[in-house]
Design a protein around this motif. Sequence first.
Motif, PDB file in Angstrom:
ATOM      1  N   ASP A  29     -38.522   5.784  -1.495  1.00 34.39           N
ATOM      2  CA  ASP A  29     -38.655   5.676  -0.036  1.00 34.39           C
ATOM      3  C   ASP A  29     -38.829   7.034   0.649  1.00 34.39           C
ATOM      4  O   ASP A  29     -39.133   7.088   1.835  1.00 34.39           O
ATOM      5  CB  ASP A  29     -37.443   4.947   0.551  1.00 34.39           C
ATOM      6  CG  ASP A  29     -37.458   3.470   0.184  1.00 34.39           C
ATOM      7  OD1 ASP A  29     -38.549   2.944  -0.118  1.00 34.39           O
ATOM      8  OD2 ASP A  29     -36.375   2.845   0.188  1.00 34.39           O
ATOM      9  N   GLU A 139     -54.718  -7.156  -2.262  1.00 37.45           N
ATOM     10  CA  GLU A 139     -53.399  -6.651  -2.633  1.00 37.45           C
ATOM     11  C   GLU A 139     -53.352  -6.530  -4.152  1.00 37.45           C
ATOM     12  O   GLU A 139     -53.694  -7.465  -4.858  1.00 37.45           O
ATOM     13  CB  GLU A 139     -52.304  -7.602  -2.152  1.00 37.45           C
ATOM     14  CG  GLU A 139     -52.274  -7.750  -0.649  1.00 37.45           C
ATOM     15  CD  GLU A 139     -51.122  -8.613  -0.164  1.00 37.45           C
ATOM     16  OE1 GLU A 139     -50.701  -8.415   0.975  1.00 37.45           O
ATOM     17  OE2 GLU A 139     -50.665  -9.489  -0.929  1.00 37.45           O
ATOM     18  N   CYS A 178     -54.077   1.926   9.173  1.00 35.63           N
ATOM     19  CA  CYS A 178     -53.175   0.780   9.318  1.00 35.63           C
ATOM     20  C   CYS A 178     -53.956  -0.516   9.113  1.00 35.63           C
ATOM     21  O   CYS A 178     -55.182  -0.547   9.196  1.00 35.63           O
ATOM     22  CB  CYS A 178     -52.466   0.798  10.670  1.00 35.63           C
ATOM     23  SG  CYS A 178     -53.483   0.251  12.045  1.00 35.63           S
ATOM     24  N   CYS A 214     -49.507   0.421  16.600  1.00 35.59           N
ATOM     25  CA  CYS A 214     -48.702   1.082  15.565  1.00 35.59           C
ATOM     26  C   CYS A 214     -48.046   2.343  16.121  1.00 35.59           C
ATOM     27  O   CYS A 214     -46.901   2.661  15.783  1.00 35.59           O
ATOM     28  CB  CYS A 214     -49.562   1.463  14.359  1.00 35.59           C
ATOM     29  SG  CYS A 214     -49.866   0.102  13.230  1.00 35.59           S
ATOM     30  N   TRP A 224     -42.178   7.489  11.163  1.00 38.81           N
ATOM     31  CA  TRP A 224     -42.398   6.485  10.127  1.00 38.81           C
ATOM     32  C   TRP A 224     -41.104   6.221   9.390  1.00 38.81           C
ATOM     33  O   TRP A 224     -40.450   7.138   8.920  1.00 38.81           O
ATOM     34  CB  TRP A 224     -43.478   6.952   9.136  1.00 38.81           C
ATOM     35  CG  TRP A 224     -44.838   6.982   9.743  1.00 38.81           C
ATOM     36  CD1 TRP A 224     -45.621   8.088   9.927  1.00 38.81           C
ATOM     37  CD2 TRP A 224     -45.590   5.877  10.271  1.00 38.81           C
ATOM     38  NE1 TRP A 224     -46.798   7.736  10.534  1.00 38.81           N
ATOM     39  CE2 TRP A 224     -46.808   6.388  10.756  1.00 38.81           C
ATOM     40  CE3 TRP A 224     -45.341   4.512  10.378  1.00 38.81           C
ATOM     41  CZ2 TRP A 224     -47.783   5.578  11.334  1.00 38.81           C
ATOM     42  CZ3 TRP A 224     -46.314   3.695  10.955  1.00 38.81           C
ATOM     43  CH2 TRP A 224     -47.517   4.240  11.425  1.00 38.81           C
ATOM     44  N   GLU A 226     -39.020   2.566   7.303  1.00 36.63           N
ATOM     45  CA  GLU A 226     -39.303   1.299   6.631  1.00 36.63           C
ATOM     46  C   GLU A 226     -39.875   0.265   7.607  1.00 36.63           C
ATOM     47  O   GLU A 226     -40.826  -0.439   7.302  1.00 36.63           O
ATOM     48  CB  GLU A 226     -38.018   0.777   5.988  1.00 36.63           C
ATOM     49  CG  GLU A 226     -38.290  -0.066   4.757  1.00 36.63           C
ATOM     50  CD  GLU A 226     -37.023  -0.418   4.010  1.00 36.63           C
ATOM     51  OE1 GLU A 226     -36.838  -1.589   3.677  1.00 36.63           O
ATOM     52  OE2 GLU A 226     -36.200   0.503   3.790  1.00 36.63           O
ATOM     53  N   GLU A 227     -39.285   0.204   8.816  1.00 37.93           N
ATOM     54  CA  GLU A 227     -39.713  -0.790   9.802  1.00 37.93           C
ATOM     55  C   GLU A 227     -41.112  -0.509  10.338  1.00 37.93           C
ATOM     56  O   GLU A 227     -41.972  -1.388  10.379  1.00 37.93           O
ATOM     57  CB  GLU A 227     -38.711  -0.846  10.974  1.00 37.93           C
ATOM     58  CG  GLU A 227     -37.364  -1.424  10.604  1.00 37.93           C
ATOM     59  CD  GLU A 227     -37.467  -2.786   9.931  1.00 37.93           C
ATOM     60  OE1 GLU A 227     -38.223  -3.651  10.412  1.00 37.93           O
ATOM     61  OE2 GLU A 227     -36.792  -2.968   8.898  1.00 37.93           O
ATOM     62  N   SER A 228     -41.340   0.740  10.754  1.00 36.82           N
ATOM     63  CA  SER A 228     -42.657   1.052  11.329  1.00 36.82           C
ATOM     64  C   SER A 228     -43.738   0.972  10.254  1.00 36.82           C
ATOM     65  O   SER A 228     -44.873   0.580  10.523  1.00 36.82           O
ATOM     66  CB  SER A 228     -42.651   2.418  12.023  1.00 36.82           C
ATOM     67  OG  SER A 228     -42.132   3.432  11.208  1.00 36.82           O
ATOM     68  N   GLU A 229     -43.377   1.314   9.015  1.00 35.93           N
ATOM     69  CA  GLU A 229     -44.365   1.222   7.934  1.00 35.93           C
ATOM     70  C   GLU A 229     -44.701  -0.230   7.596  1.00 35.93           C
ATOM     71  O   GLU A 229     -45.830  -0.556   7.268  1.00 35.93           O
ATOM     72  CB  GLU A 229     -43.849   1.945   6.681  1.00 35.93           C
ATOM     73  CG  GLU A 229     -44.068   3.443   6.785  1.00 35.93           C
ATOM     74  CD  GLU A 229     -43.427   4.215   5.645  1.00 35.93           C
ATOM     75  OE1 GLU A 229     -43.089   3.596   4.622  1.00 35.93           O
ATOM     76  OE2 GLU A 229     -43.280   5.441   5.807  1.00 35.93           O
ATOM     77  N   LYS A 230     -43.693  -1.073   7.734  1.00 35.88           N
ATOM     78  CA  LYS A 230     -43.922  -2.487   7.478  1.00 35.88           C
ATOM     79  C   LYS A 230     -44.920  -3.043   8.495  1.00 35.88           C
ATOM     80  O   LYS A 230     -45.776  -3.857   8.183  1.00 35.88           O
ATOM     81  CB  LYS A 230     -42.585  -3.249   7.581  1.00 35.88           C
ATOM     82  CG  LYS A 230     -42.564  -4.534   6.761  1.00 35.88           C
ATOM     83  CD  LYS A 230     -41.285  -5.322   6.982  1.00 35.88           C
ATOM     84  CE  LYS A 230     -40.135  -4.847   6.109  1.00 35.88           C
ATOM     85  NZ  LYS A 230     -38.863  -5.522   6.487  1.00 35.88           N
ATOM     86  N   PHE A 231     -44.789  -2.566   9.739  1.00 32.54           N
ATOM     87  CA  PHE A 231     -45.689  -3.017  10.793  1.00 32.54           C
ATOM     88  C   PHE A 231     -47.117  -2.499  10.542  1.00 32.54           C
ATOM     89  O   PHE A 231     -48.090  -3.236  10.683  1.00 32.54           O
ATOM     90  CB  PHE A 231     -45.188  -2.537  12.157  1.00 32.54           C
ATOM     91  CG  PHE A 231     -46.026  -3.023  13.295  1.00 32.54           C
ATOM     92  CD1 PHE A 231     -45.899  -4.326  13.750  1.00 32.54           C
ATOM     93  CD2 PHE A 231     -46.960  -2.188  13.898  1.00 32.54           C
ATOM     94  CE1 PHE A 231     -46.684  -4.783  14.796  1.00 32.54           C
ATOM     95  CE2 PHE A 231     -47.756  -2.642  14.934  1.00 32.54           C
ATOM     96  CZ  PHE A 231     -47.615  -3.942  15.391  1.00 32.54           C
ATOM     97  N   LYS A 233     -48.455  -1.363   7.643  1.00 29.45           N
ATOM     98  CA  LYS A 233     -48.981  -1.809   6.354  1.00 29.45           C
ATOM     99  C   LYS A 233     -50.244  -1.020   6.007  1.00 29.45           C
ATOM    100  O   LYS A 233     -51.348  -1.572   5.918  1.00 29.45           O
ATOM    101  CB  LYS A 233     -49.274  -3.307   6.422  1.00 29.45           C
ATOM    102  CG  LYS A 233     -49.072  -4.028   5.117  1.00 29.45           C
ATOM    103  CD  LYS A 233     -49.144  -5.522   5.345  1.00 29.45           C
ATOM    104  CE  LYS A 233     -49.313  -6.287   4.058  1.00 29.45           C
ATOM    105  NZ  LYS A 233     -49.680  -7.689   4.327  1.00 29.45           N
TER     106      LYS A 233
END
Length: 252
Positions: A29, A139, A178, A214, A224, A226-231, A233
């Motif tokens: 991470d 993916e 993104c 984003c 950045w 975990e949460e913002s990266e999840k958004f 992607k």
Amino acid sequence: MINYEKFANSEIQNLISIQNKFKEIFKIDSYENWFFDGETEILRFYNSSEDEIFFKYITIGTYSLKSKNWMWSWFNDSSIEKSKEQTLKIRHFGIENKYSKLTQGTFPSDEYDGWDFLAIGLKTPGGIGVYKANSENLEKYMLLINVLDSKNSNEIKKFKQKKIDCNNHGVSKPAFVCQHLDLKKTKGFVEAFETFEGMDLEDDDDFQAWCNECEEVRKKYDGWNEESEKFAKIKLVCEKCYFELKKFNTTN
Ligand SMILES: [Zn+2]
Ligand SMILES: [Zn+2]
């Protein structure tokens, strides 16, 4: 014989515990960026601070976001990855146990099947962790086999000269955007640093951009995480795709 769902569920529990340890040991991470290359079958995680780590990987299969189909690597004629033969072990296991999802080359699927398959792959052919890499509409589900020593490996030298083979533009430099950016609707274009087409980048820099939405999320989380990266992607595109997206999303 246990039915497939039960079996896959218990393997997922196993994956979660292996993956948690894997992330902790290798501080996965803490890396902001990734890049992989199919010829050397190496996945690199890295930072602008020059921290980096390299893994050998096996792609077990891919999920197409367009056709909503899963495809096993052993069935994939366009894959150049040598280790795809290894995924036949999963197929043989499926034949023995009559698990049809493990034996059909390609079939309609969802975003969950791939994780089940990775969990099963950790048993055979095996691995120390897993990763899902996103590129345009695809993916890629990877078993990470072992970590490479970054100082002594000729493979790593070879890997570092790698480029991406884009469906639209052929061989070009890698870039990252993104998931929201496309050529249909203008969404803004926020860059990690100011760029122009054809510019030379430092070894540890990449073209990186994300949309206005984003950027709002990134600000909300103070950068950045975990949460913002999840958004966001973040997905891999080629340099030419990147500048097409830049032009479209900044001028229209
Ligand atoms: Zn976005
Ligand atoms: Zn391209």
